[in-house]
Design an enzyme around this catalytic site. Structure first.
Site, short mmCIF file in Angstrom:
data_model
loop_
_atom_site.label_atom_id
_atom_site.label_comp_id
_atom_site.label_asym_id
_atom_site.label_seq_id
_atom_site.Cartn_x
_atom_site.Cartn_y
_atom_site.Cartn_z
CG ASP A 1 -0.46 -0.49 2.30
OD1 ASP A 1 1.14 -0.53 2.62
OD2 ASP A 1 -1.04 -0.67 3.55
CE1 TYR A 2 5.94 5.41 2.55
CE2 TYR A 2 7.23 4.12 0.96
CZ TYR A 2 6.99 5.20 1.90
OH TYR A 2 8.03 6.13 1.85
#
Length: 470
Positions: free
Chosen positions: A254-255
């Site tokens: 996600d990052y």
């Protein structure tokens, strides 16, 4: 003279350290205020009305790994969204007869909603030819699970939504409205539904106080802080870097997805409705293990994670009392007590703002859950800082490298490559397959695989051929 100079130098250094700690104390207060006001501004706002016919279609990808008590009700909410064009793409990580039966029942119950079902690395009951995905180097099981759905998604917006979430009927509309011309990713801040039990209270207190405060403030000042629990993304942004497979080496995918979207010049936005976690299986111990895993990931992403224990309520209260006593001769106990009381009140306000309504527990229960959360944080930091650089996720163990690059410690043997399958005759025949036929045919074939892998079934169920899994 030598000793005097030494004392003078030491005093100067000590004073500098004390003033730095006071500055940090002020920074924590600023985070509290910014988090409160941004949450008050952002959460539970009524979106501006738009012409529903002009809204782009959304492909909702639901990666699934098993069944819990709330899964059926959670998934049902995705069939009742007030949005004109969307499809739900279910991805089952490994062949699970009970889970597949549940999904088929839902699809039959809501035939007007576009939906597809994928098992392992292939679409189940599809009219498409099977093909190798070339995913043997992908370490992230969630990414691997979602790949076939991502490649078949027909709409320009992708919503990645975890299995333990429920969604209010207007949430998708709210998220799409937030996707303005300069926005490439809209994400929901993690929160929880109202559930019974003390463990549920601890989770709600954590996600509605410390996590909400940091999440909202960091996003307000423009730092990448995105949780992939529920993310609406422009598909073109991911396609430019090679699709989801480009993030398969990382556990914190996600990052890196958010990083790539921002790198292309798009803005990141927080949705007006927090993500409603509603897993049917929860406990204080499982929450603690989850927090340890998250802390280990943050340690790989930024060295500032090692300073996190200093920004907790009780550690900062002790430091505030010592520093103000040394500099101003204030009573350290009074300063620490005032600090804790104000922090407690601000956390309660933050939780009420995030909840957007009455809390499911009393103020006394909140106080107990808050104390458990605050004191358990030091155990979590200790385990994360001193434990091995491994995490358990989705039933597998991984060793974390730089930037959350993952190395799977347990190797899963591969079944033989799948031969080509004939294209099925029609999608309508596929949707009419009974759950009992699906269960009997898949269960009879599982014994030939060393891993609980799927079979790609033709629409007539007359042939069964193994599909390749990594």
């Amino acid at each position: 003279m030598f000793g005097i100079n030494n004392i003078s130098t030491f005093d100067i250094i000590l004073h500098i350290c004390c003033y730095l700690l006071i500055a940090g104390w002020g920074l924590l207060a600023t985070f509290h205020i910014l988090g409160l006001f941004y949450g008050l501004y952002k959460f539970h706002r009524k979106p501006s009305h738009s012409n529903l016919k002009e809204l782009p279609g959304v492909s909702i990808i639901k990666p699934l790994t098993g069944i819990d008590a709330n899964l059926y009700e959670n998934l049902k909410t995705f069939f009742n969204l007030k949005y004109p064009r969307y499809e739900v793409l279910f991805c089952v990580q490994e062949h699970d007869n009970e889970l597949i039966d549940l999904l088929e029942r839902l699809r039959e119950q809501y035939p007007h909603v576009e939906s597809q079902l994928f098992v392992g690395s292939h679409k189940l009951l599809s009219g498409d030819k099977s093909s190798k995905n070339g995913t043997m180097d992908i370490k992230n099981p969630k990414i691997f699970n979602m790949l076939p759905a991502y490649e078949k998604a027909q709409y320009p917006y992708i919503l990645i939504s975890d299995s333990g979430l429920m969604m209010h009927e207007n949430t998708l509309y709210d998220m799409v409205i937030s996707m303005t011309d300069n926005v490439g990713l809209v994400h929901q801040m993690p929160f929880t539904c109202d559930r019974k039990g003390f463990a549920a209270s601890v989770e709600k207190v954590y996600f509605g106080t410390q996590h909400a405060r940091m999440y909202m403030t960091i996003n307000l000042i423009g730092i990448n802080c995105v949780t992939g629990m529920s993310c609406l993304i422009r598909k073109e942004c991911i396609d430019r870097v090679g699709g989801l497979r480009a993030f398969g080496h990382y556990i914190a995918e996600d990052y890196y997805i958010a990083y790539e979207v921002a790198k292309q010049g798009w803005k990141l936005r927080v949705a007006s409705t927090p993500a409603q976690q509603n897993s049917g299986e929860y406990s204080v111990s499982s929450w603690t293990e989850r927090m340890i895993r998250w802390c280990k990931l943050r340690m790989r992403l930024s060295p500032l994670a090692y300073l996190e224990p200093l920004q907790e309520c009780f550690s900062s209260a002790v430091l505030a009392g010592i520093v103000t006593n040394y500099l101003f001769e204030w009573n350290a106990l009074v300063v620490a007590a005032c600090h804790i009381l104000i922090w407690f009140i601000l956390d309660y306000l933050m939780l009420r703002i995030t909840q957007g309504g009455p809390l499911p527990f009393s103020k006394f229960e909140f106080a107990i859950a808050w104390l458990v959360r605050e004191f358990s944080s030091f155990y979590i930091y200790f385990k994360a800082f001193t434990g091995p650089s491994t995490v358990n996720w989705r039933g597998k163990e991984y060793r974390l490298g730089t930037g959350t690059r993952a190395e799977e410690l347990s190797t899963i043997p591969l079944p033989p490559p799948a031969p080509s399958l004939a294209e099925s005759t029609s999608s309508s025949v596929s949707s009419s397959v009974s759950s009992s036929s699906l269960t009997s045919s898949s269960s009879s074939s599982n014994s030939s695989l060393s891993v609980a892998g799927p079979y790609l079934l033709s629409s007539s169920l007359s042939t069964k051929q193994p599909s390749q899994i990594v």
